[in-house]
Enzyme design. Structure first.
Site, PDB file in Angstrom:
ATOM      1  N   ARG A 110      -5.914  13.539  -4.065  1.00 11.44           N
ATOM      2  CA  ARG A 110      -7.106  12.997  -3.463  1.00 11.44           C
ATOM      3  C   ARG A 110      -8.176  14.080  -3.276  1.00 11.44           C
ATOM      4  NH1 ARG A 110      -7.187  10.651   2.358  1.00 11.44           N
ATOM      5  NH2 ARG A 110      -8.711   8.983   2.115  1.00 11.44           N
ATOM      6  N   ARG A 122      -2.241   6.883   0.267  1.00  5.43           N
ATOM      7  CA  ARG A 122      -2.400   6.722   1.715  1.00  5.43           C
ATOM      8  C   ARG A 122      -1.671   7.736   2.562  1.00  5.43           C
ATOM      9  NH1 ARG A 122      -3.194   0.949   4.633  1.00  5.43           N
ATOM     10  NH2 ARG A 122      -5.452   1.032   4.402  1.00  5.43           N
ATOM     11  N   ASP A 169      -7.120  -0.812  -7.182  1.00  4.98           N
ATOM     12  CA  ASP A 169      -7.734  -1.426  -6.001  1.00  4.98           C
ATOM     13  C   ASP A 169      -8.192  -2.829  -6.351  1.00  4.98           C
ATOM     14  OD1 ASP A 169      -8.625  -0.533  -3.137  1.00  4.98           O
ATOM     15  OD2 ASP A 169     -10.206  -1.832  -3.906  1.00  4.98           O
ATOM     16  N   TYR A 211     -16.163  -9.007   0.402  1.00  2.27           N
ATOM     17  CA  TYR A 211     -16.789  -7.710   0.102  1.00  2.27           C
ATOM     18  C   TYR A 211     -18.068  -7.882  -0.706  1.00  2.27           C
ATOM     19  CZ  TYR A 211     -12.600  -5.585   1.963  1.00  2.27           C
ATOM     20  OH  TYR A 211     -11.586  -5.204   2.805  1.00  2.27           O
ATOM     21  N   ARG A 269       0.812  -1.219   0.000  1.00  3.24           N
ATOM     22  CA  ARG A 269       0.000   0.000   0.000  1.00  3.24           C
ATOM     23  C   ARG A 269       0.849   1.274   0.000  1.00  3.24           C
ATOM     24  NH1 ARG A 269      -5.231  -0.584   1.342  1.00  3.24           N
ATOM     25  NH2 ARG A 269      -5.225   1.437   0.381  1.00  3.24           N
TER      26      ARG A 269
HETATM   27  O1  CP3 Z   1       0.138   0.523  -2.723  1.00 11.15           O
HETATM   28  C1  CP3 Z   1      -1.006   0.849  -3.010  1.00 11.15           C
HETATM   29  O2  CP3 Z   1      -1.737   1.582  -2.331  1.00 11.15           O
HETATM   30  C2  CP3 Z   1      -1.474   0.303  -4.323  1.00 11.15           C
HETATM   31  C3  CP3 Z   1      -2.869   0.359  -4.505  1.00 11.15           C
HETATM   32  C4  CP3 Z   1      -3.791  -0.425  -3.602  1.00 11.15           C
HETATM   33  C5  CP3 Z   1      -4.977   0.157  -3.076  1.00 11.15           C
HETATM   34  N1  CP3 Z   1      -5.690  -0.848  -2.503  1.00 11.15           N
HETATM   35  C6  CP3 Z   1      -5.366   1.578  -3.189  1.00 11.15           C
HETATM   36  C7  CP3 Z   1      -6.373   2.120  -2.262  1.00 11.15           C
HETATM   37  C8  CP3 Z   1      -3.766  -1.766  -3.241  1.00 11.15           C
HETATM   38  C9  CP3 Z   1      -2.682  -2.794  -3.469  1.00 11.15           C
HETATM   39  C10 CP3 Z   1      -4.980  -2.020  -2.565  1.00 11.15           C
HETATM   40  C11 CP3 Z   1      -5.348  -3.360  -2.084  1.00 11.15           C
HETATM   41  C12 CP3 Z   1      -6.574  -3.532  -1.310  1.00 11.15           C
HETATM   42  N2  CP3 Z   1      -7.748  -2.838  -1.383  1.00 11.15           N
HETATM   43  C13 CP3 Z   1      -6.755  -4.579  -0.379  1.00 11.15           C
HETATM   44  C14 CP3 Z   1      -5.733  -5.657  -0.064  1.00 11.15           C
HETATM   45  C15 CP3 Z   1      -4.622  -5.177   0.774  1.00 11.15           C
HETATM   46  C16 CP3 Z   1      -5.016  -4.827   2.161  1.00 11.15           C
HETATM   47  O3  CP3 Z   1      -4.796  -3.668   2.540  1.00 11.15           O
HETATM   48  O4  CP3 Z   1      -5.510  -5.719   2.857  1.00 11.15           O
HETATM   49  C17 CP3 Z   1      -8.055  -4.459   0.148  1.00 11.15           C
HETATM   50  C18 CP3 Z   1      -8.672  -5.340   1.208  1.00 11.15           C
HETATM   51  C19 CP3 Z   1      -8.683  -3.342  -0.497  1.00 11.15           C
HETATM   52  C20 CP3 Z   1     -10.070  -2.843  -0.333  1.00 11.15           C
HETATM   53  C21 CP3 Z   1     -10.094  -1.427   0.087  1.00 11.15           C
HETATM   54  N3  CP3 Z   1      -9.795  -0.342  -0.720  1.00 11.15           N
HETATM   55  C22 CP3 Z   1     -10.410  -0.908   1.368  1.00 11.15           C
HETATM   56  C23 CP3 Z   1     -10.781  -1.768   2.562  1.00 11.15           C
HETATM   57  C24 CP3 Z   1     -10.288   0.490   1.309  1.00 11.15           C
HETATM   58  C25 CP3 Z   1     -10.600   1.510   2.369  1.00 11.15           C
HETATM   59  C26 CP3 Z   1      -9.644   1.592   3.459  1.00 11.15           C
HETATM   60  C27 CP3 Z   1      -8.201   1.825   3.036  1.00 11.15           C
HETATM   61  O5  CP3 Z   1      -7.486   0.834   2.935  1.00 11.15           O
HETATM   62  O6  CP3 Z   1      -7.786   2.976   2.832  1.00 11.15           O
HETATM   63  C28 CP3 Z   1      -9.866   0.809   0.003  1.00 11.15           C
HETATM   64  C29 CP3 Z   1      -9.585   2.157  -0.507  1.00 11.15           C
HETATM   65  C30 CP3 Z   1      -8.244   2.391  -1.070  1.00 11.15           C
HETATM   66  N4  CP3 Z   1      -7.565   1.557  -1.916  1.00 11.15           N
HETATM   67  C31 CP3 Z   1      -7.472   3.557  -0.852  1.00 11.15           C
HETATM   68  C32 CP3 Z   1      -6.303   3.397  -1.602  1.00 11.15           C
HETATM   69  C33 CP3 Z   1      -5.172   4.363  -1.756  1.00 11.15           C
HETATM   70  C34 CP3 Z   1      -7.880   4.717   0.049  1.00 11.15           C
HETATM   71  C35 CP3 Z   1      -8.891   5.609  -0.589  1.00 11.15           C
HETATM   72  C36 CP3 Z   1      -8.369   6.955  -0.939  1.00 11.15           C
HETATM   73  O7  CP3 Z   1      -7.146   7.215  -0.892  1.00 11.15           O
HETATM   74  O8  CP3 Z   1      -9.194   7.777  -1.319  1.00 11.15           O
END
Ligand code: CP3
Length: 346
Positions: A45, A36, A81, A158, A32
């Protein structure tokens, strides 16, 4: 299939570690890491909503390369994602700011499950492949690019529950009470994920990681019923790039994952013990992990000392330094850099 021109990498430590080659020091990246916590990401964002960022190749490239330039990691992971896969099946997914994913129409019956068929993933998720091509241009061979997908079980969590949850009781209950529906969807997700990861590879990613973030919610026997066979099929179906399987919370399964799947690497969360993990998998697979992400909130000298301890415990062979789960949103970039630089100074 279109072929991608070979990319000459300036830093190929990550790929060498995946292949089990000798490296002067272990490579390091952070789950991640794209998005973030970096201030420049926060600015984007504020300007674009989540799926706009995910669906715009130039934004994907800009966000993906940020941690390479600003933190100095040895590999990039594509900004996207795991839930885009549900969108490929025609499922509406919303990202609610401050809350996380929300799926208004969840699946709960066999009849509903049976309505879903295999989508044309390359077509539905063409923007991901566009993002990969744009990112490779932006990276210009600096480091390898990692593609990824969610594991079928984690995606099903999900799909059934419709939002994040501590234990995904509803998704587990769905598997136990409607196994036929569960296996139908898990099978479809598996086939779609193989096509998706192979399309990412054709577009230019040099490795792929499968995130089974909720594997640890299943009892071992249920993991071997509802998660393991699908992870195995994905690892077998992906061709042309090394596969990393991250089954978070399923340390007990490391031996089986190493012995029965062709995965090049296995991810470890921070509850796994490095020596016990190595003993379980043998020498034929690379281990990746497993720094507790909360340690990046501690003072920098502590991060440095703990990172060195981790390196000692894993050794330098067949090892990729990483966190044990995603980086936390409130980590200061200096602390992320301290972690990365400590590994790189080893
Ligand atoms: O390195 C990276 O960030 C690459 C991109 C990436 C995202 N999500 C971007 C994202 C990756 C590899 C993921 C994987 C992901 N997404 C997983 C598996 C890894 C893990 O953390 O367990 C899961 C379960 C998700 C589902 C998901 N997406 C959730 C639960 C959430 C909300 C909470 C959170 O983690 O922030 C997201 C949103 C999300 N995916 C964000 C980002 C950067 C945050 C939203 C934002 O920035 O507006």
């Amino acid at each position: 299939m279109s072929s991608t021109p070979a990319i000459t990498l300036k830093n190929d430590l990550f790929l060498k570690a995946l292949q089990g080659q000798e490296v002067p020091r272990p490579p390091v990246w952070m789950m991640r890491q794209a998005g973030r916590y970096l201030p420049d990401y926060m600015k984007l964002r504020a300007k674009y909503d989540f799926f706009e960022r995910v669906q715009t190749p130039d934004l994907v490239a800009e966000i993906t390369v940020m941690p390479v330039h600003q933190v100095g990691v040895d590999a990039a992971i594509l900004f996207s994602d795991i839930l885009v896969m549900l969108q490929a099946f025609g499922v509406e997914v919303q990202m609610v700011p401050g809350k996380g994913p929300y799926i208004p129409k969840t699946v709960s019956t066999l009849e509903q499950a049976k309505q879903f068929t295999l989508p044309d993933v390359e077509d539905a998720l063409h923007y991901v492949m566009g993002g990969i091509r744009a990112t490779q241009q932006a990276l210009d061979g600096a480091v390898p690019l990692i593609g990824f997908a969610g594991a079928p079980w984690t995606l099903l969590c999900y799909w059934v529950e419709g939002k994040g949850s501590k234990a995904f009781d509803g998704a587990r209950a769905f598997c136990f009470s409607q196994p036929e529906a569960a296996h139908h969807l898990l099978g479809l997700l598996t086939e779609a994920t193989i096509a998706y990861l192979n399309a990412q590879i054709a577009a230019g990613v040099q490795a792929v990681q499968v995130f089974d973030s909720w594997a640890g919610l299943l009892a071992p026997q249920d993991f071997y019923t509802f998660a393991f066979p699908y992870l195995k099929r994905i690892a077998e179906g992906v061709k042309g790039a090394p596969v990393i399987l991250f089954a978070r919370g399923a340390e007990y399964a490391l031996g089986e994952l190493a012995a029965q799947t062709p995965a090049a690497a296995l991810g470890l969360d921070w509850t796994a013990d490095p020596a016990r993990a190595r003993a379980a998998v043998g020498d034929g697979v690379t281990l990746q992990g497993n720094f507790d992400p909360a340690k990046l909130l501690a003072p920098i000298p502590y991060i440095q000392q703990q990172a060195r301890e981790m390196l000692k415990a894993f050794g330098k062979r067949r090892y990729i330094a990483n966190l044990g789960h995603g980086i936390l949103p409130n980590v200061h970039p200096d602390h992320a850099r301290a972690f990365v630089e400590t590994i790189q100074a080893s």
